[in-house]
Motif scaffolding. Structure first.
Motif, PDB file in Angstrom:
ATOM      1  N   GLU A 121      27.386  43.968  48.161  1.00  0.00           N
ATOM      2  CA  GLU A 121      28.420  42.929  48.221  1.00  0.00           C
ATOM      3  C   GLU A 121      29.483  43.076  47.134  1.00  0.00           C
ATOM      4  O   GLU A 121      30.593  42.560  47.296  1.00  0.00           O
ATOM      5  N   PRO A 125      32.017  47.822  47.636  1.00  0.00           N
ATOM      6  CA  PRO A 125      33.395  47.479  48.014  1.00  0.00           C
ATOM      7  C   PRO A 125      34.408  47.759  46.903  1.00  0.00           C
ATOM      8  O   PRO A 125      35.524  48.219  47.174  1.00  0.00           O
ATOM      9  N   SER A 130      36.277  49.601  50.637  1.00  0.00           N
ATOM     10  CA  SER A 130      35.876  49.243  51.996  1.00  0.00           C
ATOM     11  C   SER A 130      35.369  47.807  52.045  1.00  0.00           C
ATOM     12  O   SER A 130      34.898  47.276  51.030  1.00  0.00           O
ATOM     13  N   PRO A 131      35.442  47.171  53.202  1.00  0.00           N
ATOM     14  CA  PRO A 131      34.904  45.815  53.324  1.00  0.00           C
ATOM     15  C   PRO A 131      33.385  45.815  53.227  1.00  0.00           C
ATOM     16  O   PRO A 131      32.729  46.853  53.410  1.00  0.00           O
ATOM     17  N   VAL A 132      32.844  44.663  52.945  1.00  0.00           N
ATOM     18  CA  VAL A 132      31.386  44.506  52.856  1.00  0.00           C
ATOM     19  C   VAL A 132      30.769  44.772  54.225  1.00  0.00           C
ATOM     20  O   VAL A 132      31.236  44.246  55.244  1.00  0.00           O
ATOM     21  N   ASN A 133      29.735  45.588  54.254  1.00  0.00           N
ATOM     22  CA  ASN A 133      29.014  45.874  55.492  1.00  0.00           C
ATOM     23  C   ASN A 133      27.982  44.767  55.708  1.00  0.00           C
ATOM     24  O   ASN A 133      26.908  44.775  55.120  1.00  0.00           O
ATOM     25  N   GLN A 134      28.334  43.798  56.529  1.00  0.00           N
ATOM     26  CA  GLN A 134      27.495  42.622  56.695  1.00  0.00           C
ATOM     27  C   GLN A 134      26.152  42.945  57.350  1.00  0.00           C
ATOM     28  O   GLN A 134      25.157  42.266  57.095  1.00  0.00           O
TER      29      GLN A 134
END
Length: 228
Positions: A121, A125, A130-134
């Motif tokens: 989180e 990133p 890059s966006p958070v890999n949920q």
């Protein structure tokens, strides 16, 4: 190196074990000097630091020329050498064994599972943009949930602290790990009242040393909130 009875510690306070070492030193009034090692700047890879610890990891302790690495070893050394209340690492064999039982389990459960949430989180990133890999975060939280279940059922049970009625090194190591995801704004004990009460007891026992050691983490949390 440390001289004149002052323990020298090389720390990055975004590191959970480093915070545990600083808290033990501070709340027990052991004279110490902090040498900041900023991992994000690569301070741990300098020739000077590598001579202290070829593994290039923090924390490192230097006590009158004696160099020691690994937080678990450092904490137990400090209890053994300095005038620290026995409850931190009891001399009585069964009570000490309970602390050792937790610390052995800690390094393959509480530590990696809480850290993984923070890495996914916050760190990744920031490092990659890059966006958070949920999806990955969800899996990490499921894994962490199993560890928190064990903290409640196997260690805490109906006790005030993880290994009995007094705070020990087990609680110190555990709380520093459990706080880590807060750097990304996540309270992993939000739905766990039993562990919340334990956390409050630990914070109360540690006093100002707790918030002082976690100031860097709080600042990271606040910066992340400001971006939302």
């Amino acid at each position: 190196m440390a001289t004149g009875g002052v323990v020298e510690v090389y720390l990055d306070l975004l590191s959970q074990p480093c915070r545990a070492v600083l808290i033990l030193l501070s709340c027990n009034n052991i004279p110490h000097r902090v040498r900041t090692v900023a991992l994000r700047r690569g301070d741990n890879r300098t020739p000077e630091f590598t001579r202290l610890n070829p593994m290039q990891k923090v924390p490192v302790m230097v006590d009158n020329g004696f160099i020691l690495t690994e937080s678990d070893a450092i904490l137990k050394y400090l209890v053994a050498k300095y005038n620290i209340p026995e409850h931190w690492y009891p001399r009585q064999p069964e009570r000490r064994a309970r602390v050792d039982e937790y610390t052995a389990w800690h390094h393959t459960h509480t530590r990696p599972h809480a850290a993984k949430v923070f890495i996914l989180e916050v760190l990744l990133p920031r490092m990659t943009g890059s966006p958070v890999n949920q999806t990955k975060v969800g899996r990490a939280l499921d894994e962490l949930g199993g560890t928190l279940d064990k903290l409640e059922s196997m260690f805490l049970r109906g006790q005030s602290f993880l290994c009995g009625d007094d705070i020990t090194l087990a609680d110190l190591l555990a709380i520093c790990e459990i706080m880590q995801p807060l750097g990304g704004g996540r309270d992993i004990l939000e739905d766990r009242p039993q562990l919340q009460r334990w956390r409050s007891r630990v914070q109360s026992a540690l006093g100002e040393s707790f918030d002082h050691a976690h100031a860097v983490l709080y600042a990271l949390r606040d910066r992340n909130k400001a971006k939302l």
